[in-house]
Design a protein around this motif. Structure first.
Motif, PDB file in Angstrom:
ATOM      1  N   SER A  84       0.834  -1.200   0.000  1.00 44.41           N
ATOM      2  CA  SER A  84       0.000   0.000   0.000  1.00 44.41           C
ATOM      3  C   SER A  84       0.875   1.259   0.000  1.00 44.41           C
ATOM      4  CB  SER A  84      -0.968   0.009   1.181  1.00 44.41           C
ATOM      5  OG  SER A  84      -0.250   0.192   2.364  1.00 44.41           O
ATOM      6  N   GLN A  85       2.128   1.112   0.474  1.00 49.24           N
ATOM      7  CA  GLN A  85       3.051   2.261   0.421  1.00 49.24           C
ATOM      8  C   GLN A  85       3.638   2.434  -0.982  1.00 49.24           C
ATOM      9  OE1 GLN A  85       5.723   1.029   3.481  1.00 49.24           O
ATOM     10  NE2 GLN A  85       4.244   1.480   5.092  1.00 49.24           N
ATOM     11  N   ARG A  86       3.386   1.478  -1.847  1.00 51.63           N
ATOM     12  CA  ARG A  86       3.915   1.536  -3.219  1.00 51.63           C
ATOM     13  C   ARG A  86       2.822   1.896  -4.219  1.00 51.63           C
ATOM     14  NH1 ARG A  86       8.889  -0.810  -4.072  1.00 51.63           N
ATOM     15  NH2 ARG A  86       8.273  -0.989  -6.252  1.00 51.63           N
ATOM     16  N   GLU A  87       1.859   2.640  -3.757  1.00 56.42           N
ATOM     17  CA  GLU A  87       0.828   3.180  -4.656  1.00 56.42           C
ATOM     18  C   GLU A  87      -0.179   2.153  -5.151  1.00 56.42           C
ATOM     19  OE1 GLU A  87       1.807   6.548  -6.715  1.00 56.42           O
ATOM     20  OE2 GLU A  87       2.697   6.936  -4.746  1.00 56.42           O
ATOM     21  N   HIS A  88      -0.164   0.975  -4.567  1.00 55.60           N
ATOM     22  CA  HIS A  88      -1.227   0.037  -4.918  1.00 55.60           C
ATOM     23  C   HIS A  88      -2.400   0.295  -3.981  1.00 55.60           C
ATOM     24  CE1 HIS A  88       1.343  -2.379  -7.525  1.00 55.60           C
ATOM     25  NE2 HIS A  88       2.272  -2.347  -6.592  1.00 55.60           N
ATOM     26  N   LYS A  89      -3.601   0.013  -4.482  1.00 57.44           N
ATOM     27  CA  LYS A  89      -4.782   0.097  -3.628  1.00 57.44           C
ATOM     28  C   LYS A  89      -4.946  -1.305  -3.044  1.00 57.44           C
ATOM     29  CE  LYS A  89      -9.662   1.166  -4.178  1.00 57.44           C
ATOM     30  NZ  LYS A  89     -10.265  -0.146  -4.433  1.00 57.44           N
ATOM     31  N   VAL A  90      -4.646  -1.460  -1.771  1.00 58.44           N
ATOM     32  CA  VAL A  90      -4.579  -2.801  -1.184  1.00 58.44           C
ATOM     33  C   VAL A  90      -5.630  -2.984  -0.093  1.00 58.44           C
ATOM     34  CG1 VAL A  90      -3.062  -4.502  -0.076  1.00 58.44           C
ATOM     35  CG2 VAL A  90      -2.074  -2.761  -1.546  1.00 58.44           C
ATOM     36  N   VAL A  91      -6.235  -4.154  -0.109  1.00 53.71           N
ATOM     37  CA  VAL A  91      -7.138  -4.552   0.970  1.00 53.71           C
ATOM     38  C   VAL A  91      -6.605  -5.865   1.530  1.00 53.71           C
ATOM     39  CG1 VAL A  91      -9.482  -5.337   1.526  1.00 53.71           C
ATOM     40  CG2 VAL A  91      -9.154  -3.413  -0.043  1.00 53.71           C
TER      41      VAL A  91
END
Ligand SMILES: C[S@@+](CC[C@H](N)C(=O)[O-])C[C@H]1O[C@@H](n2cnc3c(N)ncnc32)[C@H](O)[C@@H]1O
Length: 238
Positions: A84-91
């Motif tokens: 999520s810190q790498r610009e992915h939208k993570v759940v």
């Protein structure tokens, strides 16, 4: 039946999270959750994590650099919070409230869902990619979980699984004796068979690597057939 009313979780659909009626899996209880990340702070643990991350990044690239990622069995969100810190939208999704509580402490803003890999509370094609890192080994029915993952993934899956043919086996879990004993490790060929059988006509391509040398043995190189970690990418047909 155990209820988890105090869990701070979010439902990705925006509605209230359904309360899951099963008991906390005893394996990933509060005691394990509290010390789960300790091993990854040791010198070998840090190196293993770095190499696992490199494999995951490579496979995400192979899948076209997804924007949205669901991590099933996210545990303490070790991978989910990094991605999520790498610009992915993570759940992150997990069945253990104790692991998710730890994840919530470590990543207060990460969307987390309490749910079961075998019946994901998520709509079809909701994510570009579904990720599993050392989770398939602990599922009652990994084939069913792969089918569920393929239902919610548009592009593909990234799987990280502990290698049964590793020299060190699951050294990382030696300190968590009960955890290690409960995992069902796979050989690389077994993992591919499992994927192809479970997903049948949906598989467009599979690629895999094995690495993370045992005991931090640098001379073996980051990729080695007897390494601890199998990383597999699965590209799905629409
Ligand atoms: C070894 S941990 C891996 C955690 C994380 N992926 C990591 O690499 O640090 C396995 C995780 O799978 C979760 N798990 C086991 N069975 C599950 C299920 N049926 N549905 C969702 N999560 C499950 C456990 O609660 C645990 O957090």
């Amino acid at each position: 039946m155990e209820r988890h009313r105090d869990m701070q979780t979010e439902d990705v659909t925006g509605g209230p999270l359904r309360q899951w009626p099963y008991r906390t899996p005893r394996l990933f209880d509060a005691a394990v959750a509290a010390r789960y990340e300790d091993w990854f702070k040791t010198p070998f643990g840090r190196r293993a994590e770095r190499e696992e991350r490199a494999f995951v990044l490579e496979l995400l690239g192979w899948l076209g650099g997804p924007r949205s990622i669901l991590e099933v069995g996210c545990g303490t969100a070790r991978f989910a919070r990094w991605l999520s810190q790498r610009e992915h939208k993570v759940v992150g999704l997990d069945r253990s409230p104790a692991m998710l509580a730890e994840a919530r402490q470590l990543a207060p803003h990460l969307p987390l869902v309490l749910g079961d890999a075998h019946a994901l509370p998520i709509g079809e094609g909701a994510f570009d990619v579904v990720l599993f890192v050392t989770t398939l080994e602990f599922l009652e029915d990994p084939g069913r979980a792969l089918q569920e993952a393929a239902r919610v993934a548009r592009r593909g899956l990234v799987l990280g699984v502990l290698n049964r043919w590793s020299l060190a086996g699951v050294r990382r879990f030696w300190r968590h004796g009960s955890v290690r004993a409960a995992g069902r490790l796979l050989r690389p060929a077994e993992l591919e068979d499992l994927v192809r059988q479970a997903l049948d006509g949906r598989v467009a391509a599979v690629t895999s690597r094995v690495g993370v040398p045992p005991w931090g043995a640098r001379w073996l190189g980051a990729r080695c057939a007897l390494g601890e970690f199998i990383a597999m990418g699965v590209r799905l047909r629409a």
